[in-house]
Motif scaffolding. Structure first.
Motif, PDB file in Angstrom:
ATOM      1  N   GLY A 271       0.799  -1.223   0.000  1.00  7.25           N
ATOM      2  CA  GLY A 271       0.000   0.000   0.000  1.00  7.25           C
ATOM      3  C   GLY A 271       0.827   1.266   0.000  1.00  7.25           C
ATOM      4  N   GLU A 272       2.017   1.222  -0.588  1.00  2.83           N
ATOM      5  CA  GLU A 272       2.848   2.421  -0.616  1.00  2.83           C
ATOM      6  C   GLU A 272       2.963   2.982  -2.032  1.00  2.83           C
ATOM      7  OE1 GLU A 272       4.596   4.283   1.925  1.00  2.83           O
ATOM      8  OE2 GLU A 272       3.118   3.310   3.186  1.00  2.83           O
ATOM      9  N   ARG A 273       3.902   3.912  -2.225  1.00  3.90           N
ATOM     10  CA  ARG A 273       3.976   4.667  -3.472  1.00  3.90           C
ATOM     11  C   ARG A 273       4.546   3.846  -4.636  1.00  3.90           C
ATOM     12  NH1 ARG A 273       6.355   7.692   0.712  1.00  3.90           N
ATOM     13  NH2 ARG A 273       5.098   9.468   1.324  1.00  3.90           N
TER      14      ARG A 273
ATOM     15  N   SER B 159      -0.440   1.516  -3.328  1.00  3.37           N
ATOM     16  CA  SER B 159      -1.649   1.999  -2.660  1.00  3.37           C
ATOM     17  C   SER B 159      -2.875   2.028  -3.565  1.00  3.37           C
ATOM     18  CB  SER B 159      -1.397   3.383  -2.084  1.00  3.37           C
ATOM     19  OG  SER B 159      -0.999   4.268  -3.104  1.00  3.37           O
ATOM     20  N   ASN B 160      -2.666   2.164  -4.879  1.00  2.00           N
ATOM     21  CA  ASN B 160      -3.844   2.241  -5.739  1.00  2.00           C
ATOM     22  C   ASN B 160      -4.228   0.882  -6.307  1.00  2.00           C
ATOM     23  OD1 ASN B 160      -1.510   2.204  -7.228  1.00  2.00           O
ATOM     24  ND2 ASN B 160      -2.331   3.402  -8.895  1.00  2.00           N
ATOM     25  N   MET B 161      -3.499  -0.161  -5.942  1.00  2.00           N
ATOM     26  CA  MET B 161      -3.891  -1.508  -6.359  1.00  2.00           C
ATOM     27  C   MET B 161      -4.954  -2.000  -5.373  1.00  2.00           C
ATOM     28  SD  MET B 161      -0.096  -2.621  -7.562  1.00  2.00           S
ATOM     29  CE  MET B 161      -0.231  -4.338  -7.953  1.00  2.00           C
TER      30      MET B 161
ATOM     31  N   SER C 195      -5.292   7.735  -2.761  1.00  2.00           N
ATOM     32  CA  SER C 195      -4.201   7.196  -3.577  1.00  2.00           C
ATOM     33  C   SER C 195      -4.707   6.821  -4.967  1.00  2.00           C
ATOM     34  CB  SER C 195      -3.504   6.029  -2.894  1.00  2.00           C
ATOM     35  OG  SER C 195      -4.414   5.020  -2.641  1.00  2.00           O
TER      36      SER C 195
ATOM     37  N   GLU D 227      -1.942   8.489  -7.125  1.00  2.00           N
ATOM     38  CA  GLU D 227      -1.038   7.510  -7.749  1.00  2.00           C
ATOM     39  C   GLU D 227      -1.158   7.473  -9.267  1.00  2.00           C
ATOM     40  OE1 GLU D 227       1.439   5.315  -7.009  1.00  2.00           O
ATOM     41  OE2 GLU D 227       1.632   6.123  -4.998  1.00  2.00           O
TER      42      GLU D 227
END
Lengths: 535, 442
Positions: A251-253, A287-289, B283, B287
């Motif tokens: 959940g990171e960049r 994070s966007n997955m 995000s 993102e």
């Protein structure tokens, strides 16, 4: 075994379907999205879907796999980059392009790749469960193939082989595959757990010296944003003295992950000189997955880590960040309409966390070797407030607490580990180890370093009132030494050669500072003034 | 798949922006619907939840005037998509992607799902090309690079509007690259702000597309506008190969809209009433910035946030800071000193700066200058605290020089008014300051 979608809410799907078991894997809809059964009732089952549910329609089919959510374990995992469901991201990119659209099923292992197998048992030999049948050459590693059965060997391959057909057979007809499936939520078996004692060197002076990590231990790194959690995790991933590193970007960049993967490609392991990638497995669920796959990602990673531990290797699992995992758990729990606990997290947060930490440890494997699985996990407390539930639950179950301090980070003191509030429960055993293997000066240096830093704190309070000039020379010297320790010893630039500091170098550095302090202190006691001694 | 009977008049309940429809067959999650009010108004809505035949729809529009008997709902079988074409450049749209610049709608070349798809982390190229904003304090010390997301943290009453418009007007690639465009999304604007931004858009040097959602327009459009903006940006960047800078103001309005809608759905609130999924939701916007290997375009993002109660630990700046690659923090103190832009260097940070500066990107001495300026300024600021206790006379000469440096740094380097400075001017100002006060080091 098929059913039909009966309801959809966020990442969960309801289905009426007999024969499902709790935590079985299912394929949802025409798009075949991966899901897991999280709740069963006579009226129907609730399925947590690991991908975006937009576009699913009522009445679409749901198919049960008859198996729990599992990872594929075998040679070829090293240097791989997987998502939270162990889909190989590089091959996914080659097949469908740069965007992840969901619903793709690709095996983690490349079945077309050839491996060299070196058998260690012969035809006709009796084999017991846990015996090593032989090994694959996976880069520089001897990738053990451990027997899961008792029996007499009828045939075992020697030389080049592929993973899509059996590589051996027992006399009773049981075939021996080169890889296996393992349910991610079940810890892999071992003979017994051993006491954690050897230190795990990270190459970070502040960690190795003041708050040492142990092989088989667990440490958390909590810190607000901008305190350098990710950089510290990445530095440890590069320099840790272990055989295998499993790095989870939970959940990171996305950019950070890309940067890390890119950078690892060009680096060598400082301990062996081999390519760093060859000892690393990445799990990247940015994070966007999908949120549910983020929840699964740490289990996917720990199962792969345990698999290599079972070959008698020292494995380090790094996760960045556990808070994102906990948030995923909270989102799923909320969509299941469960009763919330503190700050909306489900009440089983602490027990899930502690059973996850329990998968770390030093063990005697089924084949009798000693392997270790260590964990260093970052935590992102909201607002940098360490009283929040995730940090607190982690503190109760782990052996080390490296508190990353926002004030230090603003002063560009990196790694921003607060030396007064952090702790490590592995300190005693590490000290014994270094006193023996390196020098007895180690323990003494730690004691003095701690003493100087804590006296500095009380002197700073005095100096704020009376001014620096109002302090005695001996005290001013101490403050000066403390500053040197902070700036030149505890600070470590992750972008220069200084990023890696082996214990000999660490000890030499602190010894030099302490010696400088001693000789200056001696001159002061003989009547010199500080300004004469140190210009 | 339904072949007929799309239209339902079986609404069971209406609550805020939510519509409960009964006995629907084959509804699709995320499906777009048209809601037709008794007086013939047509609004869009999205399927949020399905339970058997009961469907929960979120309406993107004003639900006043809807009833249970005569309102009808049309199911369209398709998820929300945005119309795209090169012709979106130079245009201003509202939060429903309808033109508000009194020109006719363009002819779409393609339609794309507005929620987008995550970029495969292995397909991302690392951001390392410098984007010049024209502000020394950003370009020199918190450098923005292509593919980065760097938010501006402002507080109520600070001139974030002025800073944003100056960036809109001045930003560009250092070499003056020509395929540089700006996508601007304004959320929850007052009419006052609207006319201000409209004027700024009229003075822009680069091509742009704007999405404007006014404060009195539907809350749902506030959630859609940034997604339209990013879908448009992805089209411009990854299909037409342009370098796109996306500026979104104000994400605080976005988060408040998210909280409002989430509460209406009776979801469990998290910190300060904001939904527990706000991190994932933010995000899914932030993102979408990035570069992709083998593609020439890029998406860089500057979201603007007004920090509620000047509290940086508030969930909006906190969650944003955890996702973005640094932050530009505005300071009330500097603003009161009359400094524009009032950016406080100490808590500001650009995480991707290291790769984007130095020879080949900006200038060979950039890193060294930036490090020295930061170090001396940090020391100077710390000494100000000491000065307040012991007085200036009680300090050493070296300390006094650092105090003067901090003052001059704020007045001459940070402050620049509306004047644009290129990176060379920025770095030269820095060198001059270092030489003047700290010639041989402090």
């Amino acid at each position: 075994m098929t059913g039909r979608i009966d309801g959809i809410s966020g990442p969960t799907v309801n289905v009426k379907m007999p024969g499902l078991r709790l935590y079985d894997r299912v394929y949802v809809g025409h798009a075949m999205l991966t899901g897991e059964v999280v709740r069963l009732a006579k009226q129907g089952a609730v399925i947590q879907v690991y991908e975006n549910t937009a576009g699913l329609a009522m009445g679409e089919p749901v198919r049960g796999a008859g198996l729990p959510l599992a990872v594929r374990l075998g040679p070829g995992l090293l240097s791989g980059i997987f998502d939270g469901l162990q889909r190989p991201l590089q091959r996914l990119k080659e097949e469908i392009g740069p965007f992840i659209t969901g619903g793709q099923e690709i095996s983690a292992l490349d079945y077309t790749r050839k491996f060299h197998f070196f058998p260690q048992k012969n035809k006709g030999e009796e084999v017991k469960q846990g015996d090593i049948l032989g090994y694959f050459a996976e880069g520089a590693f001897k990738h053990h193939l451990v027997s899961r059965w008792n029996g007499t060997l009828a045939w075992l391959v020697s030389g080049a082989c592929r993973l899509d057909s059996p590589i051996g057979r027992f006399e009773d007809g049981t075939e021996i595959p080169g890889s296996l499936e393992w349910p991610v939520r079940v810890p892999r078996p071992y003979r017994r757990k051993l006491t954690v004692s050897d230190p795990l060197l990270t190459g970070q002076r502040c960690v190795d010296f003041l708050f040492p990590m142990a092989r088989g231990g667990t440490v958390i790194l909590p810190g607000g944003f901008g305190t350098g959690k990710t950089i510290l995790e990445q530095s440890i991933a590069k320099f840790a003295d272990v055989d295998i590193v499993v790095y989870v970007g939970c959940g990171e960049r996305g950019n950070e992950m890309a940067e890390l993967i890119d950078e690892f490609g060009g680096l060598n392991d400082p301990w062996t000189g081999r390519k760093l990638m060859e000892r690393t497995i990445f799990v990247a669920n940015t994070s966007n997955m999908p949120v549910a796959a983020r929840e699964a990602s740490i289990y996917t990673a720990v199962s792969m880590a345990e698999y290599y531990r079972d070959m008698g290797l020292n494995v380090l699992l790094l996760a960045d960040s556990l808070s994102r995992w906990a948030e995923a758990l909270r989102e799923i729990s909320s969509s299941l309409e469960e009763m919330p606990g503190e700050e909306g997290y489900p009440t089983y947060l602490a027990s899930r966390l502690s059973s996850f930490f329990e998968r770390a440890g030093t063990v005697e494997t089924l084949s009798g070797a000693t392997g270790s699985l260590s964990m260093i996990l970052s935590v992102s407390p909201p607002g940098g407030d360490f009283t929040e539930p995730v940090t607190q639950a982690c503190m109760r179950a782990t052996g080390g607490f490296l508190m990353l301090d926002t004030t230090l980070a603003h002063r560009r003191h990196f790694p921003a580990i607060n030396w007064l509030q952090s702790y490590s429960l592995y300190e005693k055993s590490a000290m014994a180890y270094f006193n023996g293997s390196l020098s007895p000066a180690w323990e003494e240096a730690i004691r003095r370093c701690r003493d100087i830093l804590s006296r500095e704190m009380s002197l700073t309070a005095v100096a704020e009132i009376v001014g620096h000039d109002g302090l005695q020379d001996a005290d001013r010297l101490l403050m000066r030494t403390a500053e040197t320790i902070r700036q030149e010893f505890l600070c470590q630039n992750a972008y220069t050669e200084d990023a890696f500091s082996p214990p000999e170098k660490t000890l030499a550095a602190i010894a030099a500072i302490l010696q400088g302090h001693d000789s200056a202190a001696e001159k002061i006691t003989k009547g010199g003034t500080l300004d004469e001694i140190v210009p | 798949m339904r072949l007929s009977e799309h239209i339902y008049k079986t609404i069971a309940a209406i609550r805020g922006v939510l519509l409960f429809v009964e006995n629907v067959r084959g509804a699709v999650m995320g499906e777009m619907t048209r809601v037709i009010s008794p007086d013939g108004r047509v609004m869009e809505g999205e399927v949020l939840k399905i339970e058997g035949g009961d469907v929960l729809i979120q309406v993107f529009g004003e639900t006043r005037g809807l009833d249970l008997e005569n309102t009808s709902v049309v199911f369209t079988d398709s998820v929300k998509k945005a119309p795209l074409a090169r012709d979106i450049l130079g245009r201003i749209f509202n939060g429903s992607f309808l033109p508000v610049d009194s020109l006719p709608m363009f002819v779409p070349r393609k339609w794309a799902r507005i929620s987008g798809f995550p970029i495969n982390p292995t397909a991302r190229a690392r951001p390392e090309e410098f984007i010049e904003t024209g502000f020394s304090v950003i370009d020199g010390l918190n450098t923005l690079v292509k593919g980065q997301k760097l938010p501006i943290f402002s507080c109520a009453g600070l001139p974030s509007k002025e800073l944003t418009t100056a960036i809109l007007k001045n930003a560009g690639l250092a070499g003056g690259g020509k395929d540089f465009v700006i996508v601007f999304a304004a959320l929850g604007l007052t009419h006052n702000e609207y006319s201000y931004y409209l004027q700024a858009l009229g003075e822009m040097r680069t091509d742009f597309t704007a999405f404007v959602n006014m404060a009195d327009e539907p809350v749902m459009e506030r959630l859609l506008a940034p997604r339209f903006a990013l879908t448009a940006a992805e089209y411009l960047a990854f299909e037409l190969g342009m370098d796109v800078l996306v500026v979104i103001t104000d994400m605080t309005n976005y988060c408040d809209a998210l909280r409002e809608v989430s509460t209406a759905r009776e979801e469990l609130p998290g910190r300060r009433g904001y939904p527990g999924f706000m991190y994932s939701d933010l995000s899914s916007i932030y993102e979408r910035a990035g570069r992709i290997k083998g593609m020439s375009g890029s998406i860089t993002m500057i979201p603007v946030i007004t920090i509620p109660e000047d509290d940086i630990t508030h969930p909006i700046p906190d969650l944003t800071g955890y996702i973005t690659e640094g932050q530009i923090v505005m300071s009330r103190d500097l603003h009161q000193k009359g400094i524009f832009p009032p950016v406080d260097v100490l808590p500001s940070l650009s995480r991707l700066m290291q790769r984007g500066i130095g020879a080949g990107h900006t200038r060979g001495d950039h890193r060294q200058i930036a490090n020295q300026l930061y170090k001396y300024y940090a020391k100077g600021r710390e000494l100000r605290r000491l000065e307040a206790i012991v007085g200036r006379d009680g300090m050493t000469e070296a300390d006094k020089r650092l105090l003067d440096f901090a003052e001059a740094f704020e007045r001459e380097f940070v402050a620049q008014g509306a004047k644009r400075k290129n990176i060379n001017e920025t770095l030269d100002t820095g060198i001059e300051l270092i030489k003047r006060f700290c010639g041989g080091g402090p």
